[in-house]
Enzyme design. Structure first.
Site, PDB file in Angstrom:
ATOM      1  N   SER A  43       0.959  -0.929   0.045  1.00 49.02           N
ATOM      2  CA  SER A  43      -0.121   0.038   0.475  1.00 49.02           C
ATOM      3  C   SER A  43       0.979   1.129   0.275  1.00 49.02           C
ATOM      4  O   SER A  43       1.149   1.345  -0.647  1.00 49.02           O
ATOM      5  CB  SER A  43      -1.502  -0.044   1.210  1.00 49.02           C
ATOM      6  OG  SER A  43      -1.984   1.332   0.883  1.00 49.02           O
ATOM      7  N   ASP A  66      -2.063   6.456  -3.918  1.00 44.05           N
ATOM      8  CA  ASP A  66      -0.975   6.029  -2.945  1.00 44.05           C
ATOM      9  C   ASP A  66      -0.874   4.439  -4.480  1.00 44.05           C
ATOM     10  O   ASP A  66      -1.924   3.923  -5.752  1.00 44.05           O
ATOM     11  CB  ASP A  66      -1.399   4.806  -2.120  1.00 44.05           C
ATOM     12  CG  ASP A  66      -2.097   3.984  -2.019  1.00 44.05           C
ATOM     13  OD1 ASP A  66      -3.154   3.908  -2.926  1.00 44.05           O
ATOM     14  OD2 ASP A  66      -3.027   3.534  -0.996  1.00 44.05           O
ATOM     15  N   ASP A  84      -0.502   1.409  -4.930  1.00 47.21           N
ATOM     16  CA  ASP A  84      -1.097   0.578  -4.766  1.00 47.21           C
ATOM     17  C   ASP A  84      -2.764   0.758  -5.626  1.00 47.21           C
ATOM     18  O   ASP A  84      -3.672  -0.319  -5.578  1.00 47.21           O
ATOM     19  CB  ASP A  84      -1.210  -0.808  -4.093  1.00 47.21           C
ATOM     20  CG  ASP A  84      -2.300  -0.250  -2.557  1.00 47.21           C
ATOM     21  OD1 ASP A  84      -2.420   1.088  -3.115  1.00 47.21           O
ATOM     22  OD2 ASP A  84      -2.370  -1.189  -1.959  1.00 47.21           O
ATOM     23  N   ASP A 138      -5.403   2.151  -4.040  1.00 42.67           N
ATOM     24  CA  ASP A 138      -6.570   2.272  -3.138  1.00 42.67           C
ATOM     25  C   ASP A 138      -6.880   3.261  -2.359  1.00 42.67           C
ATOM     26  O   ASP A 138      -8.060   3.524  -1.846  1.00 42.67           O
ATOM     27  CB  ASP A 138      -6.617   0.542  -2.194  1.00 42.67           C
ATOM     28  CG  ASP A 138      -5.892   0.802  -1.117  1.00 42.67           C
ATOM     29  OD1 ASP A 138      -4.818   2.182  -0.649  1.00 42.67           O
ATOM     30  OD2 ASP A 138      -5.665  -0.211  -0.474  1.00 42.67           O
TER      31      ASP A 138
END
Length: 580
Positions: free
Chosen positions: A148, A307, A309, A311
Site C-alpha cells: 500500500s 497511493d 496500489d 486504493d
C-alpha cells in the site's frame, strides 16, 4: 542468543537454493544478534488486511519463502473445497514494489503445485482491479502483492475472498493456521512456470480486465452533462505516486470526459524507489510537493493523488490565496457523500432504502449528511472487509441499497462492482464534485465551508504511537489492558458518558448499565464524551502502532478547533502516561 532462533538462522544459511541476495543479507547479519533476533524471533502475521513487512531474509520478513508459506495456507484451504470451487482458481495482481512480480509468480507456483489455476496480470495493476478481477473471473480467491502506502523497504500479501472483499476472518484464520502447519518453508513445493502454462494452470490477464473494469467505471459519475459542459475545462493535477494507478487512472478520467488534467510526470514513472517522496502516502504533505508546484503553474482547482496500489486517495484544494491545503480523509469522504446524495436526489435516483457504511473511527459528519437525505448509516469495525461484508448482506437481504462506503484512512468506494477501497472511482467522483462547485463559481474549498455551515464544524485527528521490535506487540497489549483495568471516567475534564469495548462487545453507560454491541470481536475501545466528542483507541492490524482517534463537533469553527486541540493535547499526555 536464543538457541531456537540461532538454529533457524543457521538452517537458512545452510539452504543451498537460497537466492544470492538473501544469502548476502544472511551473511551480513552473522555478527549482529539484534538483527538476527528481529529477523527470526517472530513471524509475519495476518492483520486486518493480510501480512506486511520489511523485505529481506528471515521469518519476520517479506521474501519468497514467507510468501510461499502464505500461498500454501490458501492452497491448503482450497484443497478442502469441492472440485468445482477449487477449479475456479485464484486471481493474482501486484504493485511496482521490489519483489512484487516475483512474489506474485511464486504464489502462482505454489498454487499450481496443488493443481489450482491462477490468473495473473501481465503487469502492475491496482488493488481495486484485483478485487474486480475476482468477481469478473468468478475465482474463489484473489492475491494482491502490495504494501500500500508504506515506504520502499516494505511489501505485503493480501488475500481476497470470492466476493472481491478481503478474506473474511473465519477463512483468514484457517489460512493462517494452515500456513503455520507448513513450518518447513524450504519444503513447500513450487511448480515450474512453463509446466503450469502447458497444463493451463497459469493464465495471463490484463487488457481484458482493464476494459471490463472501465466499462463499469463509466457508471460511477452521476451528472454526465455537468462533466461535458464544465468537467472538460476543469483544471486539476493527478499523481499516481510512482504506482499502479498511472494507466487505469488516466484512462478512467479520459473516458469519463475529463480532458484538462495533467499528470505529475516524475511520479507517473512506476519506480519502487519512490524517488520523489520517501513516504508515498497521499495523506502526507511532502507527497504533494511536486503536485503543488505543478498546480500553481497551471492554476489547478484541485490536486489528486493515489497511493502506489491505488486504493487510497488524497487531495489538496486551492484556497482563496492560491495556496493548496490538504484535505483529510474525512473531509474528502464527506464532500463526496454530500454531492452524491444531492446529485442523486436531484436526478430522482436516490433510493428510499439507501444506506452508507463507515468505520467506527470515521467522522460523524457523514452520519449527519446521510440523515439529511433520509439515508441510513451503518458503522463497522476498521478494515474495508467489514464494509464489503455489509454490501454482500444488503444484496442478499434487499433491505438496503448501498450508496457509499469509506474509512477515515483515505479509502472510499462509490459503486460496489469493487469490494475494496477504490481510488480510481474516487478520483473520477472527486473530479465531478470539483466540477459541480466550479459550475457554481466556487472552488472545492468553498464547497467544504458551505458544507460546514450547513451541518456544523467537524474536526478529527489520528495520532499513532509506534512500537517497533520484538516486544512491540506485548507493549501494545499492555496499553490496552491498562485502559481496561483502569477505566477513564473523564477525559480532559470532560465526563465520559459511555464506553464501547469491542473486545467484549459491550457498551457501558454512565450509570453502570451494560448493553451489547452487535459487531465482531476486536481489540478496540471507544469513549463518548458529554460534549458529543469521541475518542477511540486500537492497535493497528498491519503496523506496530497503537492508534488514537478523536472527533469533535461545534457550530463554530474556532470552537471546534479549540476543542480538538484540547483533546489532542490530552491524548499525548495519556500516551506519555501509558508508556512510562
Amino acid at each position: 542468543m536464543d538457541e531456537k532462533i540461532k538454529s533457524i538462522y543457521e538452517q537458512w544459511r545452510a539452504e543451498e537454493d537460497m537466492p544470492a541476495g538473501l544469502k548476502r543479507e544472511l551473511a551480513a547479519m552473522a555478527d549482529d544478534e539484534d538483527q538476527i533476533n528481529d529477523a527470526f524471533g517472530a513471524t509475519l502475521s495476518f492483520g486486518t488486511a493480510g501480512m506486511r513487512g520489511i523485505i529481506g531474509a528471515g521469518l519476520n520478513r517479506m521474501n519468497i519463502y514467507t510468501v510461499r508459506q502464505a500461498a500454501e495456507g490458501l492452497a491448503m484451504l482450497m484443497d478442502q473445497l469441492d472440485s468445482a470451487d477449487k477449479a475456479r482458481g485464484v486471481a493474482i495482481s501486484f504493485d511496482p514494489r521490489y519483489g512484487s512480480r516475483e512474489f506474485a509468480y511464486n504464489s502462482a507456483q505454489v498454487l499450481g503445485a496443488h493443481g489450482i489455476k491462477s490468473f495473473i496480470v501481465d503487469d502492475i495493476r491496482p488493488v481495486p482491479e484485483l478485487s474486480f478481477a475476482v468477481r469478473h473471473l468468478h475465482t474463489y480467491a484473489g492475491i494482491m502483492i502490495t504494501a500500500s502506502h508504506n515506504p520502499k523497504q516494505y511489501n505485503g500479501f493480501k488475500i481476497y475472498g470470492e466476493d472481491g472483499g478481503q478474506m473474511p476472518p473465519k477463512e483468514s484464520a484457517i489460512i493462517t493456521e494452515s500456513a503455520h502447519q507448513a513450518s518447513d518453508l524450504f519444503a513447500i513445493k513450487v511448480a515450474d512456470i512453463h509446466d503450469l502454462r502447458k497444463q493451463h494452470l497459469l493464465t495471463i490477464v490484463g487488457e481484458d480486465i482493464d476494459q471490463a473494469y472501465l466499462d463499469e467505471a463509466k457508471k460511477v459519475n452521476i451528472n454526465e452533462e455537468l462533466i461535458q459542459n464544465v468537467g472538460k475545462d476543469l483544471k486539476f493535477v493527478y499523481s499516481p505516486l510512482h504506482g499502479a494507478g498511472k494507466n487505469i487512472g488516466r484512462r478512467a478520467l479520459s473516458t469519463a470526459g475529463f480532458k484538462n488534467f495533467e499528470m505529475v510526470t516524475e511520479q507517473t514513472i512506476a519506480d519502487p524507489e519512490f524517488p520523489t517522496t520517501p513516504h508515498p502516502n497521499p495523506e502526507y504533505r511532502e507527497a504533494f510537493d511536486l503536485a503543488i508546484q505543478q498546480g500553481k503553474q497551471v492554476g489547478a482547482d484541485i490536486l489528486i493523488e493515489t497511493d502506489p496500489d491505488a486504493d487510497r486517495l488524497g487531495a489538496a484544494v486551492r484556497q482563496p490565496d492560491g495556496e493548496y491545503k490538504l484535505m483529510t480523509g474525512n473531509q474528502i469522504a464527506s464532500v463526496m457523500l454530500n454531492y452524491i446524495l444531492q446529485a442523486k436526489k436531484a436526478k430522482g435516483i436516490l433510493p428510499d432504502n439507501g444506506i452508507i457504511v463507515k468505520s467506527i473511527v470515521s467522522t460523524e459528519l457523514a452520519t449527519k449528511i446521510a440523515n439529511h437525505y433520509n439515508v441510513d448509516t451503518k458503522n463497522v469495525l476498521t478494515g474495508f472487509k467489514y464494509i464489503a461484508e455489509q454490501i454482500k448482506n444488503f444484496e442478499e437481504s434487499h433491505q438496503h441499497t448501498f450508496q457509499f462506503g469509506f474509512e477515515e484512512s483515505y479509502g472510499y468506494l462509490i459503486r460496489p462492482f469493487v469490494r475494496d477501497k477504490d481510488a480510481i472511482q474516487s478520483t473520477m467522483m472527486l473530479a465531478e464534485v470539483a466540477a459541480y462547485y466550479k459550475d457554481r463559481g466556487m472552488t472545492l474549498y468553498d464547497g467544504l465551508q458551505e458544507m460546514y455551515q450547513q451541518y456544523g464544524y467537524f474536526e478529527e485527528e489520528t495520532i499513532s504511537k509506534l512500537f517497533e521490535g520484538l516486544d512491540g506487540k506485548q507493549k501494545m497489549a499492555a496499553i490496552m489492558d491498562s485502559l481496561r483495568n483502569d477505566p477513564m471516567n473523564e477525559f480532559a475534564d470532560t465526563k465520559v458518558v459511555s464506553v464501547e469495548d469491542f473486545e467484549t462487545a459491550t457498551r457501558t453507560l454512565e450509570n453502570g448499565q451494560n448493553e451489547s454491541i452487535d459487531m465482531p470481536q476486536s481489540n478496540v475501545l471507544k469513549y463518548w464524551l458529554a460534549d458529543g466528542s469521541w475518542i477511540t483507541i486500537r492497535p493497528s492490524g498491519t503496523e506496530p502502532k497503537v492508534k488514537f482517534y478523536v472527533g469533535v463537533e461545534d457550530q463554530s469553527k474556532d470552537k471546534s478547533i479549540a476543542r480538538l486541540d484540547k483533546y489532542v493535547k490530552a491524548i499525548y499526555e495519556l500516551i506519555a502516561k501509558l508508556t512510562e
